[in-house]
Design a protein around this motif. Structure first.
Motif, short mmCIF file in Angstrom:
data_model
loop_
_atom_site.label_atom_id
_atom_site.label_comp_id
_atom_site.label_asym_id
_atom_site.label_seq_id
_atom_site.Cartn_x
_atom_site.Cartn_y
_atom_site.Cartn_z
N TYR A 1 5.82 -26.58 -13.20
CA TYR A 1 6.16 -25.29 -13.79
C TYR A 1 7.60 -25.32 -14.27
CZ TYR A 1 1.89 -23.43 -11.68
OH TYR A 1 0.58 -23.20 -11.34
N SER A 2 7.83 -24.92 -15.52
CA SER A 2 9.19 -24.85 -16.05
C SER A 2 9.93 -23.65 -15.47
CB SER A 2 9.14 -24.73 -17.58
OG SER A 2 8.52 -23.52 -17.97
N SER A 3 11.21 -23.55 -15.76
CA SER A 3 11.98 -22.42 -15.25
C SER A 3 11.47 -21.10 -15.82
CB SER A 3 13.47 -22.60 -15.59
OG SER A 3 13.65 -22.74 -16.99
N GLU A 4 10.99 -21.11 -17.08
CA GLU A 4 10.40 -19.90 -17.65
C GLU A 4 9.10 -19.53 -16.93
OE1 GLU A 4 11.48 -22.43 -19.41
OE2 GLU A 4 13.18 -21.58 -20.52
N ASP A 5 8.32 -20.53 -16.58
CA ASP A 5 7.09 -20.26 -15.83
C ASP A 5 7.40 -19.69 -14.45
OD1 ASP A 5 5.56 -21.19 -17.93
OD2 ASP A 5 5.47 -23.24 -17.15
N VAL A 6 8.44 -20.22 -13.81
CA VAL A 6 8.84 -19.71 -12.51
C VAL A 6 9.31 -18.25 -12.63
CG1 VAL A 6 10.52 -19.96 -10.62
CG2 VAL A 6 9.43 -21.98 -11.61
N ALA A 7 10.04 -17.95 -13.72
CA ALA A 7 10.51 -16.58 -13.93
C ALA A 7 9.34 -15.62 -14.11
CB ALA A 7 11.43 -16.53 -15.15
N LYS A 8 8.35 -16.02 -14.91
CA LYS A 8 7.19 -15.16 -15.11
C LYS A 8 6.38 -15.01 -13.82
CE LYS A 8 6.25 -13.48 -18.30
NZ LYS A 8 6.69 -12.16 -18.84
N GLY A 9 6.30 -16.12 -13.05
CA GLY A 9 5.60 -16.03 -11.78
C GLY A 9 6.29 -15.09 -10.81
N LEU A 10 7.63 -15.14 -10.78
CA LEU A 10 8.38 -14.24 -9.92
C LEU A 10 8.19 -12.80 -10.36
CD1 LEU A 10 10.43 -13.78 -7.65
CD2 LEU A 10 12.26 -14.20 -9.32
N GLN A 11 8.18 -12.56 -11.66
CA GLN A 11 7.95 -11.22 -12.19
C GLN A 11 6.56 -10.70 -11.78
OE1 GLN A 11 9.21 -8.70 -13.48
NE2 GLN A 11 8.12 -7.87 -15.25
N ASN A 12 5.55 -11.54 -11.91
CA ASN A 12 4.19 -11.12 -11.56
C ASN A 12 4.03 -10.89 -10.06
OD1 ASN A 12 2.99 -11.14 -14.19
ND2 ASN A 12 2.96 -13.38 -14.13
N LEU A 13 4.68 -11.71 -9.24
CA LEU A 13 4.61 -11.51 -7.80
C LEU A 13 5.28 -10.20 -7.41
CD1 LEU A 13 3.87 -12.51 -5.00
CD2 LEU A 13 6.02 -13.81 -4.95
N LEU A 14 6.42 -9.90 -8.02
CA LEU A 14 7.11 -8.64 -7.73
C LEU A 14 6.26 -7.44 -8.15
CD1 LEU A 14 10.79 -9.51 -8.74
CD2 LEU A 14 9.89 -9.16 -6.43
N ILE A 15 5.57 -7.56 -9.28
CA ILE A 15 4.71 -6.46 -9.73
C ILE A 15 3.57 -6.23 -8.74
CG2 ILE A 15 3.05 -5.78 -11.51
CD1 ILE A 15 4.91 -6.93 -13.59
N CYS A 16 2.98 -7.32 -8.23
CA CYS A 16 1.91 -7.17 -7.23
C CYS A 16 2.41 -6.40 -6.02
CB CYS A 16 1.41 -8.55 -6.80
SG CYS A 16 0.40 -9.40 -8.03
N ALA A 17 3.63 -6.71 -5.58
CA ALA A 17 4.19 -6.01 -4.41
C ALA A 17 4.55 -4.57 -4.76
CB ALA A 17 5.41 -6.76 -3.90
N GLU A 18 5.12 -4.37 -5.94
CA GLU A 18 5.55 -3.02 -6.32
C GLU A 18 4.37 -2.08 -6.54
OE1 GLU A 18 9.50 -4.72 -8.67
OE2 GLU A 18 7.72 -4.04 -9.76
N MET A 19 3.23 -2.63 -6.97
CA MET A 19 2.07 -1.77 -7.21
C MET A 19 1.55 -1.11 -5.94
SD MET A 19 1.45 -1.37 -10.34
CE MET A 19 3.19 -1.56 -10.76
N LEU A 20 1.80 -1.75 -4.79
CA LEU A 20 1.43 -1.11 -3.54
C LEU A 20 2.27 0.14 -3.30
CD1 LEU A 20 -0.07 -0.92 -0.89
CD2 LEU A 20 1.54 -2.59 0.08
N VAL A 21 3.58 0.04 -3.57
CA VAL A 21 4.46 1.19 -3.42
C VAL A 21 4.11 2.28 -4.43
CG1 VAL A 21 6.86 1.97 -3.44
CG2 VAL A 21 6.30 -0.30 -2.54
N TYR A 22 3.92 1.87 -5.69
CA TYR A 22 3.57 2.84 -6.72
C TYR A 22 2.19 3.44 -6.46
CZ TYR A 22 7.53 0.99 -9.36
OH TYR A 22 8.78 0.61 -9.75
N GLY A 23 1.28 2.64 -5.91
CA GLY A 23 -0.05 3.16 -5.61
C GLY A 23 0.01 4.28 -4.59
N LEU A 24 0.87 4.15 -3.58
CA LEU A 24 1.05 5.22 -2.60
C LEU A 24 1.65 6.46 -3.26
CD1 LEU A 24 2.39 3.11 0.41
CD2 LEU A 24 0.12 4.14 0.18
N CYS A 25 2.60 6.24 -4.17
CA CYS A 25 3.19 7.39 -4.89
C CYS A 25 2.15 8.07 -5.76
CB CYS A 25 4.38 6.91 -5.73
SG CYS A 25 5.78 6.28 -4.79
N PHE A 26 1.36 7.29 -6.49
CA PHE A 26 0.31 7.86 -7.33
C PHE A 26 -0.71 8.61 -6.49
CE2 PHE A 26 0.28 5.61 -11.67
CZ PHE A 26 1.67 5.52 -11.67
N HIS A 27 -0.97 8.11 -5.29
CA HIS A 27 -1.96 8.75 -4.41
C HIS A 27 -1.55 10.18 -4.07
CE1 HIS A 27 -4.92 9.19 -1.22
NE2 HIS A 27 -3.95 9.53 -0.39
#
Length: 459
Positions: A378-404
């Motif tokens: 994985y290139s550094s750009e791939d790592v950056a996108k992977g980090l972004q996607n992992l953070l979104i997965c975690a953040e959606m749990l917080v946002y999901g509770l707020c949306f609830h």
């Protein structure tokens, strides 16, 4: 079971009272031609009910009338409205589902679907761990799966509750916004594993983000009523504030645009300001997808011969304009929108849009400055996108509770926050098929066609 003699009188009185209330409710909703005989029918029904109750049975006429009322939802326990008061007639009942049995009686199908999805995801994750044990990208993918398996069922349950208690067109906007959590979570989780297809997945996510912003605007706009009703509300705003235009700092692009008149111009321009974000965001995402095939997109590279830098500028300006139009619309109409409680809804949507956008910009900038290093193939750009996607997965749990808590189906219950709106519009229960059909983006296409048809008038 035989009734003891000392309880026989109480049982008869209870039966008589139940039948009397039932007949009165049926007579109140009878055809206009029968309104003159309402009192006589109630008296006759009560007499027959008393006579039948004394013999421990119910007449076929009363049983048939009750069955008709049950099908129409015209009895306590359904989401009907009293014609005398114009208010919902049942207390503590959520459109036909008792509160104490609600979670069991109406969610069995959704719970089965959720369990099946969780088991499938667990099976896939375990299989990947067996094939690629302890590799960093598999560990990140597994962590993302844990967050996804919590946030997605929570959002699907909320969507399910809205569908089975669908009684107002406002709920279609609730449903559209709630779909943001599953779409973001699943897309980001899949992009973590399927690196070569991540651009296609992210294109759909970005287009839906703009659609959510539009849906929130339409939620506020539909709450105000049709155009004549909205113009009447704006007239009251002018009378209350003593001004007929927005202030200079309330107008998007105040340095180069005139103030908006508080009439149909305000409605048109605020709507157009939000809709342009849907159009530009979708077009830019598709254009970036096409240019990437010829290596002209250059994601994460701030070079003027690549489209990415122009993409960032265009989308950022469009996004700021749309959110500012939303804020101005709320600021002008906040008194009329108060029952809808739009401020927390706006803040949580703005948090999702702004955080995910600027988070991605910062992470890609870090990769361009070699602050993130390649991992395996994985290139550094791939790592950056992977980090972004992992953070979104975690953040959606917080946002999901707020949306609830912000986009609750209980807003549409008989004693919910929008009870006056439901009473005014004579809301009735609708089948789930109507909810599924109305949440489709047909209105977006119709409004877009309207703007296209009006283009020659401004040229």
């Amino acid at each position: 079971v035989p009734v003891a003699p000392n309880h026989d009188t109480g049982a008869r009185h209870a039966m008589m009272e139940l039948l009397r209330q039932n007949k009165e409710m049926i007579s109140a909703r009878s055809r206009p031609g029968r309104e003159g005989n309402k009192e006589g029918e109630v008296g006759e029904g009560a007499a027959r009910g008393a006579q039948d109750a004394s013999h421990g049975e119910v007449s076929p006429q009363d049983d048939s009338a009750r069955s008709t009322a049950d099908r129409r939802g015209e009895h306590p326990g359904c989401g009907g409205f009293s014609p005398e008061s114009g208010r919902p007639e049942s207390d503590g009942v959520i459109y036909g589902a008792q509160v104490d049995t609600f979670w069991v009686s109406t969610s069995a199908i959704m719970l089965c679907i959720t369990y099946m999805l969780v088991l499938c995801v667990l099976g896939i994750v375990c299989w990947q761990f067996t094939m690629y044990p302890y590799e960093k990208h598999i560990i990140a993918w597994t962590i993302g799966a844990v967050f996804m398996m919590i946030s997605v069922p929570l959002a699907l349950q909320d969507i399910h509750f809205h569908i089975i208690h669908y009684c107002s067109p406002l709920q279609r906007h609730y449903i559209r916004i709630l779909w943001m959590i599953p779409i973001y979570s699943v897309e980001s989780w899949l992009a973590l594993r399927f690196n070569e297809q991540k651009l296609y997945l992210e294109t759909g996510r970005e287009a839906y983000e703009a659609y959510v912003v539009y849906s929130f605007y339409k939620l506020m706009r539909d709450f105000l009523g049709d155009k004549p009703q909205a113009l009447a509300r704006l007239r009251r705003v002018r009378e209350r504030t003593g001004r007929d235009k927005t202030r200079w700092y309330e107008t998007p692009g105040a340095c180069c645009c005139r103030d908006w008149r508080l009439d149909s111009q305000f409605l048109t321009r605020s709507s157009l300001g939000v809709y342009q974000y849907v159009f530009l965001r979708t077009v830019c995402a598709l254009l970036g997808l096409i240019l990437e095939q010829w290596h002209l997109f250059g994601e994460g590279h701030y070079e003027w011969d690549k489209f990415y830098v122009y993409y960032v500028i265009i989308v950022n300006l469009s996004q700021c304009w749309a959110l500012w139009c939303l804020l101005v619309f709320y600021q002008i109409m906040k008194e009329d929108l108060k029952p809808l409680r739009p401020l927390p809804k706006f803040l949580v949507i703005k948090a999702v849009v702004f955080v995910s956008w600027w988070q991605g910009i910062i992470i890609m900038y870090m990769a361009s400055r070699e602050m993130l290093h390649p991992v395996l193939d994985y290139s550094s750009e791939d790592v950056a996108k992977g980090l972004q996607n992992l953070l979104i997965c975690a953040e959606m749990l917080v946002y999901g509770l707020c949306f609830h808590y912000v986009f609750r189906y209980t807003d549409f219950k008989n004693d919910g926050a929008l009870v006056d709106f439901l009473s005014e519009h004579k809301a009735v229960m609708k089948p789930p098929e109507d909810a599924v059909r109305e949440m489709m983006p047909i209105d977006v296409l119709i409004e877009g066609k309207g703007y296209v048809d009006r283009v020659p008038k401004y040229m």
